[in-house]
Every structure is written in structure tokens, then in C-alpha cells.
Design a protein around this motif. Structure first.
Motif, PDB file in Angstrom:
ATOM      1  N   UNK A 150      13.615 -14.979  68.651  1.00  0.00           N
ATOM      2  CA  UNK A 150      12.750 -14.075  69.247  1.00  0.00           C
ATOM      3  C   UNK A 150      13.664 -13.488  70.618  1.00  0.00           C
ATOM      4  N   UNK A 151      13.366 -12.120  70.780  1.00  0.00           N
ATOM      5  CA  UNK A 151      14.042 -11.551  72.043  1.00  0.00           C
ATOM      6  C   UNK A 151      14.183 -10.128  71.624  1.00  0.00           C
ATOM      7  N   UNK A 176      12.154  -8.148  68.750  1.00  0.00           N
ATOM      8  CA  UNK A 176      11.616  -9.014  67.576  1.00  0.00           C
ATOM      9  C   UNK A 176      10.871 -10.244  68.244  1.00  0.00           C
ATOM     10  N   UNK A 177       9.506 -10.207  68.240  1.00  0.00           N
ATOM     11  CA  UNK A 177       9.044 -11.445  68.865  1.00  0.00           C
ATOM     12  C   UNK A 177       7.995 -12.034  67.856  1.00  0.00           C
ATOM     13  N   UNK A 178       8.419 -11.601  66.446  1.00  0.00           N
ATOM     14  CA  UNK A 178       7.608 -12.203  65.586  1.00  0.00           C
ATOM     15  C   UNK A 178       8.429 -13.181  64.502  1.00  0.00           C
ATOM     16  N   UNK A 179       9.533 -12.499  64.192  1.00  0.00           N
ATOM     17  CA  UNK A 179      10.283 -13.360  63.255  1.00  0.00           C
ATOM     18  C   UNK A 179      11.762 -13.383  63.661  1.00  0.00           C
ATOM     19  N   UNK A 180      12.653 -14.078  62.883  1.00  0.00           N
ATOM     20  CA  UNK A 180      14.061 -14.056  63.083  1.00  0.00           C
ATOM     21  C   UNK A 180      14.616 -12.543  63.122  1.00  0.00           C
ATOM     22  N   UNK A 181      15.066 -12.394  64.447  1.00  0.00           N
ATOM     23  CA  UNK A 181      15.391 -10.839  64.672  1.00  0.00           C
ATOM     24  C   UNK A 181      16.725 -10.499  64.364  1.00  0.00           C
TER      25      UNK A 181
END
Length: 927
Positions: free
Chosen positions: A89-90, A168-173
Motif C-alpha cells: 500500500x502507498x 494503491x491502498x487496496x492491493x499490491x501496488x
């Protein structure tokens, strides 16, 4: 059969050879200044400058040092940065400096940003050009998106700064798809092609699913159709939601959240592994393992349930679990196929090949996504090919089941079909053979007729018999071809009022030479005022030629009589003979094909189709035909034909395709006997048959200045290019270049008036005639043809050429006359202007011709000479000058001489005297 591994390797090589060019992005810089193409698309793969969790504003990006360099495409999760692994995330900022060619400064470029499974925003030179969702710096300020964008920007300098922020704060970004840069039209074309491929794959799977679902509705006991239909439909949904290059669902629902799309991807993907396994088990139930099927079913149900209830952040785990499940199920799947192949099950190899192609495509995509190989994504093509192989297996099984159930009916149908095919082959063989007979027949008839005119009386008689036999054979050929047309319902009639009495007289004249004995007399007892009938003149000739020909064939002595009367609005015509007669049992089948009137010793050579054709032709006219006969005494055929409407007049029209008429000299056209010895003109004979060329050359060479030969269309065109003839006799069936193609090329240069073309061929179908005239033919003649008819047609077309030449000469003369008239008008205008100028002169002027006769005198001269200007014209200048000189004294001051078109304009002497000044002509005289 090609091995599936070889097939997929070839497919992978094809994808690698046709992939887009990949740019070499090195440490955040891409230099395109050496790019020379005006149209290009480049994937921006390589090391972009990477800024982790910074900056919040891109305005300060130019002053910051990057945290490192990160490859796109790729995930940042697990990537080591400054000794620490990055979390999934980030947000991160990627930057790239692109140096574009000078020619592209001020021209629009286009950037394509595919779906990145994360929110992103893209800037070009500080200007926002595209985004998907909201790429914020926190979970609260970030919204997901799954859209792909194509945006344009215009470089103002050679250096362009591209910046992309991914949140991306939902899945691997991380951006897992490459960005593409290129010219606008090229990029849009590539996108259109890729989008079209996605729709094509979607449509193929949807069609396959619906098709096999319909088959299952017809045969519900075959559950393999249902399993495969569901498998194909789920894959169609996957193509709709995920696609290979684009997401078709986003074109219909552009604002779908990432969470919904991700769940739909998993929901449509999970059932496919179980459906594939149960499909194979249903095809080969003897090889199935029930435990694996239960395991696959419950595992799939568990994954489907989890995809509905688990938070969106855990979907990545479910995708990994699904991939693991698919990998595990490969083993029982292939084990079942191998066992089926060993047991020689129907379709086992096809299913194995389809599955192998899909598996290899999946391996290729995995290696390609990891950038281990550089080919292309092939999973969509692999699933479509697998579907084709599976469909072929089901279709084969369906066909076998259907054929087995209908075996007896099929065998009966095959036998009936074989009989019909044999019947068609028989008719086709007869028609083709008769067509091929026309070419040598032309040589026989033509040579016999040509030699008969220069041979002795005895030899000429024999040659005439040969020619008559050839024309009889030509009539038989026409009967055979008409029989084929009648069976195929291709025979058309040209109906008009017909003088049937004169037509029968023509047939009798032709049949007279076919008599078997001089003791046979032939009588046309139809009255001169016999009413006109309504019919096709040529076909009615054929009807009575068959009837009278049969009478001649079977009558060795006695008479053949034709008479008739009118009854019930029909013309009833009887053809009666005193020949062999017909047995009573033969009368019922007399008009059937291949039946003959006589048998035994009386039977004559023939095909037995003449009377069958005769009956069909009479029926087509709306008439009827009957026969009465006593064996050994003779026969009487009765033909009833409809009368022409009252007040109709007969239109005598010579048939275009009539190869059985006797050699009758056409009125107004020279025949062999009365044609001049040599007539001007060059004729080119084009025919691949040397015998036919010899025949035509022999007939025409004695009557025309030059007759030349060509063996095919190519040779003819070469000759025409160098030495254009006055007429071309053209065959149709020739090697290298046929007659129609040759004629079209001739018409590209010469019109029908400039170079007439007479088609002379063995093809006599209506479509051939129409094709010939459409191609530009002036006339159409069928082999074999009579010598007189050939000469008549040739001379008619030669006259066309002469008329064209005269017309061209008249046009040239008309042009010359117009030119001379224009020059004359210009000369008259000049003379009128000259006369007005001379009249205006104060000096006396006189014009004379070569005989010193006055042609013109101006007013000043007439005044001095004291002579009327109208009276002076036409008189001798000498007499006028002598009279004047006798009255005055002259002093010479100077002289000038001018000559104008045979008239001497002379202002020679300026004379000073007490009384006058005079301009005199001294050419041919002394002063």
C-alpha cells in the motif's frame, strides 16, 4: 497433423515478430531524436525515476533527487529501496524525460495508459492529460479506477517530462502494464485492432457457448454439451470484463469501481477450471476419477463464496488460490486424456491438442508478464483455439451419433444421390462431348465445301455429301445440347408470328439430299394462305426437321407428305410417310428419351432423343403432338400449334445461332460463285486448332487480299499491335488468353467500327452469346457453319469497316474544308481592310494582275484619270497609261515597287507636273 507444441511455438514467434517496438528507457531518460519514422508507436518500458510516497505536488519534482529507478511494468511490493522492502500500500511518483525528434516539435503526440489495477494520474510537461480514479496520498483521498486512457499533448521543445503518480491502498501496488507513446493515428489504429481482437474473442466464445447450449437442448442426454457451453460462456464473460488488451465492460460502464471489477474477474474465472474437468470426465467417463471431481467442485465453491464475502484487499490471495487450484487440476485432467488416448477413445487426441495449446499459451503469458521472453499475450488466442478443438470433438461425436441413428436412411440417400450423380454425369458427358465435336466438325464441313468448288463434278458431288453429313451431325449435336437445356429448364423461346409453310419448305430443301432412294418423293401440301402460327421460328424448324428427318430415315420408297388445317384455334400440321411404321408397343414410349421408333433390322443409328426434344419444344409452344402408325405401312405425326393473333405480320428474322441451315445465298451478299475474285481487306483468323485455321484461310484467302493466322489471343494481340487488320475472326476456347479476354483488350484500343470482330466458336449457349456481345463482338457465329453464311457474315463486317473508314475520311475532309473556309474569310477581311486603307490615301493607287489588267483603283487615281472606278476595273493598264501620258508632261522624282500575292501594288513614280501627281505601275512597261 501438426503437434500442438510446434503450433504454439510458431504462434509465439509470430507474436514476437509482430510486437510493438519497445523503447530503451535508461535511468529515467528516453532519447528518440534518432527516430526517422513519421508514424510510430513505442512502449515506454524500462527504468523510470522513482519517488516513494513523495512529493505531494509535482511542481517540486524537478528539484528532488529520485529514490531510485524502478522498471515499468512491475509491482513495487517487495521491492528493496534503501535497504527496506516496500509495502503493497502507498503511492509513488514515476518520472521520465523524453527527447523527441525536432520534426515533432509543435506536432501532437499521443500517450496510452492502460488499466493499472490502481489509481493513477499522468502529466506531460506539468499539464495533466489523463487519470483513472483519484491518485491521492492517503487511503481517504484515493478512489480506485480501472479505465484505460488515450491522451494527446504537443511538445514545445525537444525535451518532454512525463510524470505518473500511482496510488494503491487496496492491493499490491505498481503499474503492471506498459505505457505507449506514438503518433495519434498510429496509436489509435493499434488500439482499434486490439479492441477488435478482444471483441472477436468475446464473440467467438459467446457463439460457441450458445451453439452448444442449443445442441444440448436438442439432446439433453449428452451433458458434455452443457458443460462445454457453460465453460465457453464463462470465458466470454471473462473477455467482456477483463479482455486481453482492453476492458470491453468499461466502454459500456465507464465508472465501475475497481472493487466490483475485481470481484467479477474472480467470479467468472473460478468456475472455468471445474467446468473443464467435468467436461473431460463427461467425454471419457470410463477414465474419470470421482474423487478429483468432488475436490474441484468444493474448492471452486469455497473460492466463489470467499470472493463475495472477503474484503477487497484479500482478493489477491483468492487469485493466487485460484491459480494454485488450476495448477493442481492439470494433473487429473491430463491423466484422464492420456488414459483416453491409450484406450483409443473417439476425440481424445483433439481434446489433448486443444488443452496443450491452451496450457502452453498460459505458460507463455506467465513468462511474458515476467519479462523473461518477448513474445505477446497469447492466452486469448489459446482459449479460442482450445475451444475450436473441443468443438470439433463434440461435432464429431454429434455427427457419429446422428449418422448411426440414420444409417439406413443415409445409405438409401447415398444410393439415390449416386444414381442422380450418374445421371448428371451422363448428361454432362454427352453435352461436353457434343461441344468438343463441333471443332473437328467445322474442319470437315469447311474443307469439303471449300474443295468442292474447285473439284470435278464427280468429286464435288462426293464432297457435297460429306458436307451434308457434317451438317446432319451438327443438327444431332444441337439436339443433344437442347436436350440438356430442357432438362435443366434453361431453354427460352423467342415468340413471334411465323410463316410455318415457308419454314417447312426450307426444311424439305435440306432433307431432300438425305433421301435413301430417288423413288421417295416429298410434297409440301400446305396452302399458300396457311395462317401464321405463334412460336419460335428457329425451334419450329428444329421440330419439323426432326419429324421430316425421321420420315426420310425410315422411308425407302413412296412419299413424304406435309399437309394441315385449322381446328379449334390451332394450326394442325401432319407429317405423313409410307415408311417402315412403328410397332404398337413402341408408341407409348416413343417420346421418352433414348427411345427409337424402329428396332431390329429397321433401327437406324442415332441417339433416340430427337422425338423427346420435339415433344418438349411443342409443349413449350403450348401445343401438342401425337402419332398414328401401322407397322410396315407408315406413320403420321400430328403437331398442333397456336395461331398468331389476327392481323399479325410475319417477321423473317435469321437466327443468330443456326448451324443446320443449308448453304443458301443471302440476298445482297456475294456468295462463293458471284463474289469478285479479290476484295480489298486483311483478315486475321485466331484459332488454336490448325485444321480450323486451314479451313477459314482456304475459304477467305481466295476472296480477300490477305488472310493471316494466329494460334491464340496473345499472338493475335501482338500482331494487331503491329499490323491492325480490317477484321478479326476470333475463337473463344484458346490457351494462354481466351477469346473473351482477347476481345476486351482489343476493345481497349479499337472501337467496334474501327476493328470489327466476328466470334466463331463451338459454344452456342445463350449465355455465351450474351457474354460475347457484352465483351464487344460485332457478330457471333457457331461452328460448324456453312461457307456461304461465313462469307456473308465476313463481308457484312468488312462493309462496316469500310463505312467506318469513309466516315473517318469524311471527317478529315470536313475539317480541311472548315479550315480553308476560315482562311478565305480571313483573306477577305484582309482585302477589305486593305481596300479601305487604299481608298483613304490621297495618292493615286492602282492594282493590276499579271496580265496588266486593272483589279482595283482608288478614288484618287480615278479622279486624276477622270474615269469611273467601276468602269476602270477589268481594262488594260497600258491603254490607260498611254492615254494619260499623252496629255501631260512628267518629271521623275523617285520610285518604289511593292508586290502583294500576284497583284502588283506599285507606288513607283512620284510625278511632278504642272497639272497632276500620279502613281504609276511600271512592272512590265517602260516610262
Amino acid at each position: 497433423m501438426i503437434h500442438p507444441l510446434k503450433f504454439l511455438l510458431l504462434f509465439m514467434l509470430f507474436g514476437a515478430a509482430h510486437g510493438d517496438k519497445t523503447a530503451s528507457v535508461i535511468r529515467g531518460v528516453l532519447d528518440l531524436r534518432d527516430e526517422t519514422r513519421t508514424e510510430f508507436v513505442i512502449d515506454l518500458n524500462g527504468e523510470w525515476r522513482f519517488y516513494w510516497n513523495r512529493p505531494e505536488s509535482i511542481d517540486s519534482l524537478a528539484t528532488l533527487e529520485p529514490d531510485g529507478y524502478f522498471s515499468i511494468p512491475g509491482y513495487w511490493q517487495g521491492h528493496v529501496l534503501k535497504g527496506e522492502k516496500l509495502p503493497g500500500f502507498g503511492y509513488a511518483t514515476y518520472a521520465l524525460t523524453v527527447y523527441v525528434p525536432p520534426d515533432f516539435i509543435g506536432l501532437p503526440l499521443t500517450l496510452q495508459t492502460p488499466d493499472q489495477q490502481a489509481s493513477y494520474t499522468v502529466w506531460a510537461d506539468g499539464k495533466k492529460i489523463s487519470s483513472s480514479g483519484t491518485a491521492g496520498t492517503t487511503r481517504q483521498t484515493t478512489t480506485s479506477g480501472v479505465n484505460m486512457h488515450i491522451a494527446s499533448f504537443t511538445p514545445q521543445t525537444e525535451r518532454v517530462e512525463l510524470v505518473m503518480r500511482v496510488s494503491n491502498f487496496i492491493a499490491g501496488g505498481g503499474p503492471h502494464h506498459a505505457l505507449s507513446l506514438g503518433t495519434h493515428s498510429t496509436l489509435l489504429n493499434r488500439f482499434a485492432v486490439r479492441h477488435g481482437l478482444d471483441l472477436l474473442f468475446l464473440g467467438a466464445m459467446l457463439l460457441a457457448g450458445l451453439y452448444h447450449l442449443s445442441l444440448y437442448s436438442l439432446q439433453k442426454e449428452m451433458r458434455s454439451y452443457l458443460y462445454f457451453a457453460l465453460f465457453a460462456l464463462f470465458w466470454a464473460l471473462r473477455f467482456f470484463i477483463e479482455g486481453m488488451y482492453t476492458r470491453p465492460i468499461t466502454f459500456i460502464f465507464p465508472n465501475l469501481p475497481y472493487e466490483i471489477v475485481s470481484r467479477l474477474e474472480l467470479i467468472t474465472a473460478v468456475p472455468t477450471s471445474w467446468l473443464l474437468l467435468v467436461f473431460v470426465y463427461s467425454l471419457f467417463p470410463a477414465e474419470q476419477k470421482r474423487g478429483w471431481l468432488r475436490f474441484a467442485f468444493w474448492s471452486s465453491m469455497l473460492l466463489l463464496t470467499a470472493s463475495f464475502v472477503l474484503p477487497i484487499g484479500h482478493l489477491i490471495i483468492l487469485f493466487l488460490a485460484f491459480q494454485l487450484l488450476s495448477f493442481i487440476l492439470i494433473f487429473p485432467f491430463y491423466a484422464t486424456l492420456v488414459a483416453a488416448i491409450r484406450s483409443r477413445r473417439d476425440g481424445a487426441w483433439l481434446v489433448f491438442m486443444g488443452a496443450a495449446i491452451f496450457t502452453l499459451a498460459a505458460v507463455n503469458d506467465t513468462l511474458y508478464s515476467m519479462r523473461i521472453i518477448n513474445t505477446a499475450y497469447l492466452i486469448s488466442a489459446g482459449i479460442v483455439l482450445q475451444t475450436l478443438f473441443f468443438s470439433a470433438t463434440l461435432s464429431s461425436r454429434f455427427a457419429h451419433a446422428y449418422l448411426w441413428a440414420k444409417k439406413l436412411t443415409r445409405e438409401l440417400d447415398e444410393k439415390n444421390r449416386a444414381l442422380k450423380q450418374l445421371d448428371c454425369l451422363k448428361d454432362e458427358f454427352i453435352a461436353n462431348t457434343s461441344h468438343e465435336l463441333r471443332t473437328p466438325l467445322q474442319g470437315i464441313v469447311g474443307l469439303a465445301e471449300g474443295l468442292a468448288h474447285s473439284a470435278s463434278e464427280e468429286i464435288a458431288s462426293g464432297l457435297s455429301l460429306i458436307a451434308a453429313s457434317g451438317r446432319r451431325l451438327a443438327h444431332l449435336i444441337n439436339d443433344i445440347q437442347d436436350f440438356s437445356r430442357i432438362k435443366n429448364k434453361e431453354l427460352n423461346l423467342s415468340m413471334r408470328p411465323v410463316d410455318i409453310r415457308s419454314r417447312i419448305s426450307t426444311v424439305l430443301a435440306l432433307a431432300y439430299h438425305l433421301r435413301r432412294s430417288d423413288t421417295v418423293s416429298m410434297h409440301n401440301n400446305l396452302p399458300d394462305d396457311f395462317p401464321l402460327v405463334h412460336g419460335d421460328e428457329e425451334r419450329l424448324e428444329q421440330v419439323f426437321y426432326n419429324l421430316i428427318g425421321n420420315a426420310v430415315k425410315y422411308t425407302t420408297a413412296g412419299r413424304i407428305t406435309i399437309d394441315g388445317h385449322v381446328a379449334d384455334g390451332m394450326a394442325v400440321i401432319r407429317v405423313e410417310d409410307t415408311g417402315a411404321g412403328i410397332r404398337q408397343e413402341k408408341l407409348e414410349t416413343l417420346f421418352l428419351p433414348y427411345e427409337q421408333a424402329a428396332d431390329g433390322a429397321e433401327q437406324q443409328a442415332g441417339t433416340g432423343i430427337g422425338l423427346s426434344i420435339t415433344k418438349h419444344l411443342v409443349d413449350l409452344h403450348g401445343g401438342s403432338i401425337g402419332v398414328q402408325s401401322r407397322y410396315g405401312e407408315g406413320s403420321c405425326f400430328t403437331v398442333a400449334l397456336p395461331l398468331a393473333p389476327a392481323g399479325s405480320e410475319c417477321e423473317h428474322a435469321a437466327p443468330l445461332l443456326n448451324s443446320v441451315l443449308p448453304d443458301v445465298t443471302l440476298e445482297g451478299v456475294p456468295s462463293l460463285q458471284n463474289m469478285p475474285e479479290k476484295m480489298a481487306g486483311t483478315i486475321l483468323v485466331v484459332d488454336d486448332d490448325p485444321v480450323n485455321r486451314r479451313v477459314f484461310t482456304t475459304i477467305l484467302d481466295a476472296r480477300y487480299t490477305a488472310v493471316l493466322e494466329a494460334s491464340d489471343g496473345v499472338e493475335a494481340l501482338e500482331f494487331i499491335e503491329k499490323y491492325p487488320p480490317d477484321l478479326v475472326l476470333l475463337d473463344i476456347m484458346m490457351p494462354r488468353l481466351d477469346g473473351y479476354a482477347t476481345l476486351k483488350k482489343i476493345r481497349e484500343r479499337f472501337s467496334a467500327l474501327e476493328l470489327p470482330v466476328l466470334i466463331l466458336t463451338a459454344r452456342n449457349r445463350s449465355i455465351d452469346l450474351v457474354t460475347g456481345f457484352n465483351a464487344g463482338a460485332n457478330d457471333y457465329l457457331t461452328k460448324p457453319c456453312g461457307t456461304e453464311e461465313l462469307l456473308a457474315r465476313v463481308e457484312s463486317q468488312m462493309q462496316v469497316g469500310r463505312v467506318a473508314a469513309l466516315q473517318q475520311e469524311n471527317q478529315m475532309l470536313t475539317g480541311v474544308i472548315k479550315t480553308e473556309r476560315r482562311l478565305q474569310q480571313q483573306s477577305m477581311a484582309i482585302l477589305e481592310r486593305l481596300e479601305s486603307m487604299l481608298d483613304a490615301l490621297s495618292d493615286p493607287v492602282v492594282l493590276v494582275d499579271e496580265t496588266h489588267t486593272v483589279a482595283y483603283a482608288n478614288a484618287a487615281f480615278c479622279s486624276i484619270a477622270k474615269i469611273d472606278c467601276g468602269a476602270i476595273v477589268g481594262t488594260s493598264i497600258n491603254s490607260i497609261m498611254i492615254r494619260l501620258l499623252a496629255q501631260v508632261s512628267i518629271t521623275f522624282l523617285g520610285e518604289t515597287v511593292l508586290i502583294l500575292k500576284g497583284l502588283f501594288f506599285v507606288r513607283i513614280l512620284q510625278i511632278r507636273t504642272i497639272h497632276l501627281r500620279l502613281g504609276l505601275l511600271v512592272q512590265g512597261m517602260s516610262c
